[in-house]
Design a protein around this motif. Sequence first.
Motif, PDB file in Angstrom:
ATOM      1  N   UNK A   1       8.761 -10.263  18.181  1.00 50.60           N
ATOM      2  CA  UNK A   1       8.377 -10.486  16.791  1.00 50.60           C
ATOM      3  C   UNK A   1       7.939 -11.936  16.702  1.00 50.60           C
ATOM      4  N   UNK A   2       6.687 -12.125  16.407  1.00 54.01           N
ATOM      5  CA  UNK A   2       6.046 -13.422  16.589  1.00 54.01           C
ATOM      6  C   UNK A   2       6.489 -14.469  15.576  1.00 54.01           C
ATOM      7  N   UNK A   3       6.981 -14.042  14.436  1.00 59.59           N
ATOM      8  CA  UNK A   3       7.383 -14.977  13.391  1.00 59.59           C
ATOM      9  C   UNK A   3       8.859 -14.805  13.099  1.00 59.59           C
TER      10      UNK A   3
ATOM     11  N   UNK B   1       2.169  -9.483   6.156  1.00 58.43           N
ATOM     12  CA  UNK B   1       2.116  -8.781   7.428  1.00 58.43           C
ATOM     13  C   UNK B   1       3.165  -9.394   8.346  1.00 58.43           C
ATOM     14  N   UNK B   2       4.042  -8.561   8.874  1.00 58.43           N
ATOM     15  CA  UNK B   2       5.046  -8.988   9.847  1.00 58.43           C
ATOM     16  C   UNK B   2       4.613  -8.436  11.194  1.00 58.43           C
ATOM     17  N   UNK B   3       4.503  -9.341  12.169  1.00 57.64           N
ATOM     18  CA  UNK B   3       3.898  -8.944  13.437  1.00 57.64           C
ATOM     19  C   UNK B   3       4.928  -8.511  14.465  1.00 57.64           C
ATOM     20  N   UNK B   4       4.535  -7.502  15.244  1.00 59.32           N
ATOM     21  CA  UNK B   4       5.405  -6.971  16.300  1.00 59.32           C
ATOM     22  C   UNK B   4       4.527  -6.554  17.472  1.00 59.32           C
ATOM     23  N   UNK B   5       4.848  -7.064  18.638  1.00 57.95           N
ATOM     24  CA  UNK B   5       4.203  -6.619  19.867  1.00 57.95           C
ATOM     25  C   UNK B   5       5.257  -6.097  20.833  1.00 57.95           C
ATOM     26  N   UNK B   6       4.906  -5.116  21.621  1.00 58.86           N
ATOM     27  CA  UNK B   6       5.862  -4.550  22.554  1.00 58.86           C
ATOM     28  C   UNK B   6       5.262  -4.519  23.958  1.00 58.86           C
ATOM     29  N   UNK B   7       6.136  -4.374  24.920  1.00 60.61           N
ATOM     30  CA  UNK B   7       5.722  -4.259  26.309  1.00 60.61           C
ATOM     31  C   UNK B   7       6.391  -3.036  26.910  1.00 60.61           C
ATOM     32  N   UNK B   8       5.549  -2.146  27.487  1.00 63.80           N
ATOM     33  CA  UNK B   8       6.087  -0.951  28.132  1.00 63.80           C
ATOM     34  C   UNK B   8       5.012  -0.336  29.000  1.00 63.80           C
ATOM     35  N   UNK B   9       5.415   0.190  30.140  1.00 68.26           N
ATOM     36  CA  UNK B   9       4.470   0.855  31.036  1.00 68.26           C
ATOM     37  C   UNK B   9       4.410   2.363  30.762  1.00 68.26           C
ATOM     38  N   UNK B  10       5.255   2.828  29.847  1.00 68.81           N
ATOM     39  CA  UNK B  10       5.277   4.250  29.504  1.00 68.81           C
ATOM     40  C   UNK B  10       5.133   4.398  27.991  1.00 68.81           C
ATOM     41  N   UNK B  11       4.962   5.634  27.566  1.00 64.15           N
ATOM     42  CA  UNK B  11       4.809   5.907  26.137  1.00 64.15           C
ATOM     43  C   UNK B  11       6.093   5.565  25.388  1.00 64.15           C
TER      44      UNK B  11
END
Lengths: 116, 111
Positions: free
Chosen positions: A6-8, A20-30
């Motif tokens: 969560x960038x902020x 807008x609340x930002x969210x990025x994720x990391x995953x090699x699968x669904x």
Amino acid sequence: AQSVTQLDSQVPVFEEAPVELRCNYSSSVSVYLFWYVQYPNQGLQLLLKYLSGSTLVKGINGFEAEFNKSQTSFHLRKPSVHISDTAEYFCAVSVAGRGSQGNLIFGKGTKLSVKP
Amino acid sequence: SQTIHQWPATLVQPVGSPLSLECTVEGTSNPNLYWYRQAAGRGLQLLFYSVGIGQISSEVPQNLSASRPQDRQFILSSKKLLLSDSGFYLCAWDPGSPEWYFGPGTRLTVL
């Protein structure tokens, strides 16, 4: 392994403004994606979730989020915030189809502060 | 409908004292149960989860332990609390689907 960013950590905004609340994720699968809200000294309440289908998900209290697979993002938006939206918001991810045990990973949270 | 309870709501304990936090779920059977800890600036950390009576999985090695003596009861314990154990402890459950439900939490302060 999966992770959520969560960038902020804090987002101040005036009442009736969009947010807008930002969210990025990391995953090699669904994955499945979630947004939770926590009011002071309370548990977490599910705002919305993405499991499959339409990438635009609508939740409670007028919030919505859009799943963007190419950008691995799941940003939360509201067109006009109220004082009562002041809370901490958590983005979370789980591996799709793996079963639920121990499978929910949270971001560190974003504190939304709505000012009059 | 399902309800999740946590007891106590707040707790202040001295360093080195024991701990017992209780979580109970109503309106469901055989839930998956979880203990999370929320510490300032560190987000939500999964501590333990349980898929059934007597079945406990630990995610983080520490001086805490968990037990599940009954289907809808989940206990978090410690023999000797540390300052670093302070935080907000949340119990959660899921019915086997990808959706978790959280209890109201216990605020633990270790002095």
